[in-house]
Write a protein that holds these residues in place. Structure first.
Motif, PDB file in Angstrom:
ATOM      1  N   TRP A 112       0.868  -1.168   0.000  1.00  0.00           N
ATOM      2  CA  TRP A 112       0.000   0.000   0.000  1.00  0.00           C
ATOM      3  C   TRP A 112       0.912   1.228   0.000  1.00  0.00           C
ATOM      4  CZ3 TRP A 112      -0.661  -4.497   2.562  1.00  0.00           C
ATOM      5  CH2 TRP A 112      -1.854  -5.200   2.318  1.00  0.00           C
ATOM      6  N   ALA A 115      -0.438   4.857   2.569  1.00  0.00           N
ATOM      7  CA  ALA A 115      -1.284   4.494   3.704  1.00  0.00           C
ATOM      8  C   ALA A 115      -0.868   5.278   4.942  1.00  0.00           C
ATOM      9  CB  ALA A 115      -1.190   2.991   3.970  1.00  0.00           C
ATOM     10  N   GLN A 362      -1.036  -7.450  -4.632  1.00  0.00           N
ATOM     11  CA  GLN A 362      -1.999  -6.354  -4.491  1.00  0.00           C
ATOM     12  C   GLN A 362      -1.233  -5.056  -4.283  1.00  0.00           C
ATOM     13  OE1 GLN A 362      -5.456  -6.941  -1.979  1.00  0.00           O
ATOM     14  NE2 GLN A 362      -5.258  -4.865  -1.140  1.00  0.00           N
ATOM     15  N   PHE A 363      -1.662  -4.000  -4.956  1.00  0.00           N
ATOM     16  CA  PHE A 363      -0.994  -2.705  -4.851  1.00  0.00           C
ATOM     17  C   PHE A 363      -2.074  -1.657  -4.603  1.00  0.00           C
ATOM     18  CE2 PHE A 363       1.483   0.995  -6.348  1.00  0.00           C
ATOM     19  CZ  PHE A 363       2.702   0.735  -5.729  1.00  0.00           C
ATOM     20  N   GLY A 364      -1.947  -0.962  -3.486  1.00  0.00           N
ATOM     21  CA  GLY A 364      -2.966  -0.016  -3.065  1.00  0.00           C
ATOM     22  C   GLY A 364      -3.042   1.214  -3.947  1.00  0.00           C
ATOM     23  N   TRP A 366      -2.822   4.952  -5.488  1.00  0.00           N
ATOM     24  CA  TRP A 366      -1.750   5.945  -5.525  1.00  0.00           C
ATOM     25  C   TRP A 366      -2.355   7.295  -5.906  1.00  0.00           C
ATOM     26  CZ3 TRP A 366       2.826   7.142  -3.933  1.00  0.00           C
ATOM     27  CH2 TRP A 366       3.600   8.111  -4.586  1.00  0.00           C
ATOM     28  N   THR A 384      -5.108   5.285   1.756  1.00  0.00           N
ATOM     29  CA  THR A 384      -5.586   4.076   2.421  1.00  0.00           C
ATOM     30  C   THR A 384      -5.462   4.242   3.925  1.00  0.00           C
ATOM     31  OG1 THR A 384      -4.817   2.711   0.563  1.00  0.00           O
ATOM     32  CG2 THR A 384      -5.358   1.576   2.608  1.00  0.00           C
ATOM     33  N   TYR A 386      -4.880   3.157   7.467  1.00  0.00           N
ATOM     34  CA  TYR A 386      -4.065   2.025   7.918  1.00  0.00           C
ATOM     35  C   TYR A 386      -4.930   0.895   8.459  1.00  0.00           C
ATOM     36  CZ  TYR A 386      -4.646   2.621  12.960  1.00  0.00           C
ATOM     37  OH  TYR A 386      -5.170   2.651  14.229  1.00  0.00           O
ATOM     38  N   ASP A 388      -7.755  -0.135   7.307  1.00  0.00           N
ATOM     39  CA  ASP A 388      -8.190  -0.955   6.185  1.00  0.00           C
ATOM     40  C   ASP A 388      -7.082  -1.917   5.758  1.00  0.00           C
ATOM     41  OD1 ASP A 388     -10.694   0.255   6.089  1.00  0.00           O
ATOM     42  OD2 ASP A 388     -10.018   1.814   4.712  1.00  0.00           O
ATOM     43  N   THR A 389      -5.851  -1.420   5.762  1.00  0.00           N
ATOM     44  CA  THR A 389      -4.715  -2.288   5.440  1.00  0.00           C
ATOM     45  C   THR A 389      -4.604  -3.432   6.440  1.00  0.00           C
ATOM     46  OG1 THR A 389      -3.461  -0.494   4.416  1.00  0.00           O
ATOM     47  CG2 THR A 389      -2.200  -2.351   5.263  1.00  0.00           C
ATOM     48  N   GLN A 392      -7.452  -5.988   6.079  1.00  0.00           N
ATOM     49  CA  GLN A 392      -7.276  -6.887   4.939  1.00  0.00           C
ATOM     50  C   GLN A 392      -6.276  -7.997   5.260  1.00  0.00           C
ATOM     51  OE1 GLN A 392      -6.756  -5.009   0.926  1.00  0.00           O
ATOM     52  NE2 GLN A 392      -7.101  -3.110   2.041  1.00  0.00           N
TER      53      GLN A 392
END
Length: 408
Positions: A112, A115, A362-364, A366, A384, A386, A388-389, A392
């Motif tokens: 991410w 984030a 997966q790439f959050g 940008w 994002t 944190y 949510d990161t 997940q």
């Protein structure tokens, strides 16, 4: 309350807490009968410059506004590792972090790139506290302990030690755990101060007493004894040195590597270990950033690569989650460093067990670095939350398990 438990500075995290009732924002599901997963949290204390660690190398705003020594370039002798994470931007990982690029290419990592905490803060203390407690803003009622300790408790492992801080001080996210130990090394065993006499005194103090401190004291002694009994010893009773997997060397990562090795050792000894944490400081690079940052990135990457190789054959799922309290500003300051910013890089990788890492590659989102995209005109915007990161990551690791940071 934290209690000193050993000659080598062993600490018992959250000794006064006998439970973690009602931890704000944490919803628990009934744990299913399954193997116990392991989540390892690595906190990069000081605010890592995510734009230096993972640079948008071909972004014109970035190359025009950030001085060259604090950028990871796409070309040249010190070119960064290309991730092919985005079709629009050429993201390059710092050259000293190249071992992590290998994990990404293997399809066992998620990143991410922007984030952070939702609160617009540039205070180390405030941002670290929010992340440790699992909160999103100031003024929320203080929880009973750290989010990771509560998650481990909620997952339901019956092991004597379910959470471990592999360092000299309790990690914030693990404070308050009933079966949490803070142990920087197992090299000399876990004998309490004063040997058998000291243990007898502590047993007398806590054995028949009532109240939360006494209950926590009994749990601490039981946890220490259980882990100490599991340590392999020679014929004379001396603890044998930890032998990691073939070819693994934690030495180049120094103290950080020692903590990671302790986590790996306990993970192999105790199939009920559910959560662990190790901090790596030194990221507050207000001046002379280039050399200092390269050193920190090297230590981080070498330590994590060693841990990854050491846990590769662990017969249960494990995930490493890496986060810093915030990133740093787009423009460098006059001291060739960067000041406190907002969004930063967070990433996770995993292995073990019988299924692949579900967040592979997966790439959050940008948000970009154009003037209109920056927060207050100076910072990479938080794209994002944190939480949510983290949510997940734990959902992928333990489907159906505790859900941290439930929205209220």
């Amino acid at each position: 309350m934290t209690m000193l438990l050993g000659r080598r500075g062993l600490l018992r995290a959250g000794l006064a807490a006998t439970a973690l009732p009602g931890l704000r924002g944490l919803a628990f599901a009934a744990p299913a009968a399954r193997e116990v997963p392991l989540l390892i949290l690595v906190s990069l204390r000081g605010g890592m410059d995510g734009l230096h660690f993972l640079s948008p190398a071909d972004d014109r705003d970035f190359t025009e506004l950030r001085i060259a020594p604090l950028r990871t370039a796409a070309e040249g002798e010190r070119a960064g590792a290309r991730l092919d994470a985005s079709r629009e931007v050429d993201f390059r990982l710092h050259p000293e972090a190249a071992p992590l690029a290998t994990i990404w290419r293997e399809g066992r990592m998620a990143i991410w790139p922007a984030a952070g905490v939702p609160l617009a803060t540039r205070s180390h203390f405030e941002a670290q506290a929010l992340m440790g407690w699992g909160q999103g803003r100031s003024g929320e009622a203080p929880p009973h302990g750290g989010w990771l300790a509560a998650w481990a408790e909620g997952l339901g492992s019956g092991a004597p030690v379910i959470a471990l801080s592999g360092q000299d001080a309790a990690a914030a996210a693990l404070v308050g755990g009933r079966r949490t130990l803070t142990v920087p090394t197992l090299a000399g065993g876990l004998e309490v101060p004063g040997g058998a006499f000291g243990e007898a005194m502590l047993q007398a103090l806590h054995g028949q007493a009532a109240g939360p401190a006494a209950e926590a004291g009994r749990q601490a002694l039981a946890s220490l004894a259980s882990l100490d009994r599991a340590l392999p010893r020679d014929a004379a009773g001396h603890v044998l040195p930890y032998a990691p997997a073939a070819g693994v060397d934690y030495g180049p990562a120094a103290e950080f590597g020692r903590g990671l090795a302790t986590v790996a050792q306990v993970a192999k000894l105790d199939p009920g270990l559910t959560a662990a944490a190790v901090d790596l400081g030194g990221w507050d690079t207000h001046d002379g950033q280039a050399g200092r940052f390269a050193n920190r990135a090297r230590v981080l990457a070498q330590g994590l690569a060693a841990l990854d190789a050491d846990l590769r054959d662990l017969p249960r799922r494990w995930t490493v989650l890496v986060a810093s309290e915030f990133g740093r500003r787009l423009r460098a300051n006059r001291s060739n460093g960067t000041d406190h910013g907002r969004a930063g890089v967070m990433f996770a990788f995993g292995g073990g067990g019988h299924r692949p890492f579900g967040l592979a590659r997966q790439f959050g989102p940008w948000p970009g670095l154009s003037t209109e995209a920056l927060e207050e005109g100076v910072d990479l915007r938080v794209a994002t939350d944190y939480r949510d990161t983290f949510r997940q990551v734990v959902a992928e690791l333990a489907p159906g398990g505790p859900v941290p940071f439930a929205r209220t």
